[in-house]
Design an enzyme around this catalytic site. Structure first.
Site, PDB file in Angstrom:
ATOM      1  N   ASN A  14      18.500  27.878  49.982  1.00 33.88           N
ATOM      2  CA  ASN A  14      19.314  29.143  51.209  1.00 33.88           C
ATOM      3  C   ASN A  14      20.317  28.426  51.814  1.00 33.88           C
ATOM      4  O   ASN A  14      21.515  28.973  51.899  1.00 33.88           O
ATOM      5  CB  ASN A  14      18.005  29.446  52.203  1.00 33.88           C
ATOM      6  CG  ASN A  14      16.919  30.454  51.727  1.00 33.88           C
ATOM      7  OD1 ASN A  14      17.570  31.702  51.520  1.00 33.88           O
ATOM      8  ND2 ASN A  14      15.920  30.234  51.807  1.00 33.88           N
ATOM      9  N   HIS A 109      11.909  33.430  57.067  1.00 33.39           N
ATOM     10  CA  HIS A 109      10.654  33.337  56.502  1.00 33.39           C
ATOM     11  C   HIS A 109      10.211  34.223  55.572  1.00 33.39           C
ATOM     12  O   HIS A 109      10.476  35.193  55.553  1.00 33.39           O
ATOM     13  CB  HIS A 109       9.864  33.738  57.996  1.00 33.39           C
ATOM     14  CG  HIS A 109       8.560  33.556  57.809  1.00 33.39           C
ATOM     15  ND1 HIS A 109       7.752  32.265  57.939  1.00 33.39           N
ATOM     16  CD2 HIS A 109       7.452  34.317  57.609  1.00 33.39           C
ATOM     17  CE1 HIS A 109       6.581  32.530  57.931  1.00 33.39           C
ATOM     18  NE2 HIS A 109       6.333  33.784  57.516  1.00 33.39           N
TER      19      HIS A 109
HETATM   20  C1  GAR Z   1      12.142  29.423  51.567  1.00 34.55           C
HETATM   21  O1  GAR Z   1      11.406  30.409  50.913  1.00 34.55           O
HETATM   22  C2  GAR Z   1      11.912  29.800  53.133  1.00 34.55           C
HETATM   23  O2  GAR Z   1      12.129  31.266  53.316  1.00 34.55           O
HETATM   24  C3  GAR Z   1      10.796  28.897  53.520  1.00 34.55           C
HETATM   25  O3  GAR Z   1      10.825  27.885  52.730  1.00 34.55           O
HETATM   26  C4  GAR Z   1      11.635  28.206  51.612  1.00 34.55           C
HETATM   27  C5  GAR Z   1      12.851  27.084  51.656  1.00 34.55           C
HETATM   28  O4  GAR Z   1      13.680  27.166  50.253  1.00 34.55           O
HETATM   29  N1  GAR Z   1      10.760  28.765  54.829  1.00 34.55           N
HETATM   30  C6  GAR Z   1       9.670  28.881  55.438  1.00 34.55           C
HETATM   31  O5  GAR Z   1       8.663  28.948  54.999  1.00 34.55           O
HETATM   32  C7  GAR Z   1       9.600  28.482  56.882  1.00 34.55           C
HETATM   33  N2  GAR Z   1       8.510  29.006  57.733  1.00 34.55           N
HETATM   34  P1  GAR Z   1      15.020  26.427  50.325  1.00 34.55           P
HETATM   35  O6  GAR Z   1      14.695  25.020  50.707  1.00 34.55           O
HETATM   36  O7  GAR Z   1      15.123  26.515  48.714  1.00 34.55           O
HETATM   37  O8  GAR Z   1      15.743  27.168  51.209  1.00 34.55           O
END
Ligand code: GAR
Length: 205
Positions: A14, A109
């Site tokens: 992200n 989230h």
């Molecule tokens: C993403 O899916 C985000 O929505 C989630 O962790 C992942 C991180 O991926 N966040 C949570 O669960 C927060 N409670 P990334 O490091 O590739 O962005």
């Protein structure tokens, strides 16, 4: 020029989507720093390659949550950011920390809040048998995964989905809505009225 600090704990996809969109669309922003609570977060490599300063504040080096959050806050505030972006930052934050950034800290989230707070959201969705799942960008408030909602995307749950296939489908859409929500913030279009986010039209105060 608005300043943004992004917090990650791992992959940072992200964060990458936000950096890429900021570059492609030439946002008038400075990504002042990417901060991780883990030295081995793969996302740090991408950020450094983009020339963004990276900082590690190892959460396991602090005696308690308050001490870690105080160190994190000092590292963030050294950059005086307009916005703090949590992008897969897997830490529960103290109320004092959250209140310090009230109205200027966003989180993504991987569920359609208020459903499926906490961890393992895709497993929770499959277990509940929902047909529609998704992701939510929200302002961070002390109650976990409960802040005012800025953007949501709905994603179908398919009959053969596993946690992994569902997570991958949701993630693709996270990469669309998170940069969009950050853009709205830096354009000054977001206000919170009675806990509900209003998004102003372009050019309307
Ligand atoms: C993403 O899916 C985000 O929505 C989630 O962790 C992942 C991180 O991926 N966040 C949570 O669960 C927060 N409670 P990334 O490091 O590739 O962005």
């Amino acid at each position: 020029m608005k300043k943004i600090v992004i917090l990650i704990s791992g992959r940072g996809s992200n964060m990458q989507a936000i950096l890429r969109t900021a570059q492609d669309e030439q946002w008038p922003v400075e990504i002042a720093a990417v901060i991780s609570n883990r030295a081995d977060a793969p996302g740090l490599i991408f950020a450094a390659q983009q020339g963004v300063p990276t900082i590690v504040i190892p959460s396991d080096a602090y005696p308690d949550r308050a001490a870690f959050d105080a160190a994190l806050q000092a590292a963030i505030d050294a950059h005086a950011p307009d916005l703090v972006v949590l992008a897969g930052f897997m830490r529960i934050l103290t109320d004092a920390f959250v209140q310090h950034y009230q109205g200027r800290m966003l989180n993504i989230h991987p569920s359609l809040l208020p459903s499926f707070v906490g961890l393992a959201t895709h497993r929770q969705a499959l277990k509940a048998g929902v047909r529609i799942h998704g992701a939510t960008v929200h302002f961070v408030t002390p109650q976990l995964d409960h802040g005012p909602i800025v953007a949501q995307v709905a994603v179908p749950v398919l009959p053969d989905d596993t946690e992994q296939t569902l997570a991958a489908r949701v993630l693709e859409h996270e990469h669309q809505i998170y940069p969009q929500a950050v853009r709205w913030f830096i354009e000054g279009r977001l206000t919170i009225v009675d806990g509900i986010v209003r998004i102003a039209e372009v050019g309307v105060a």
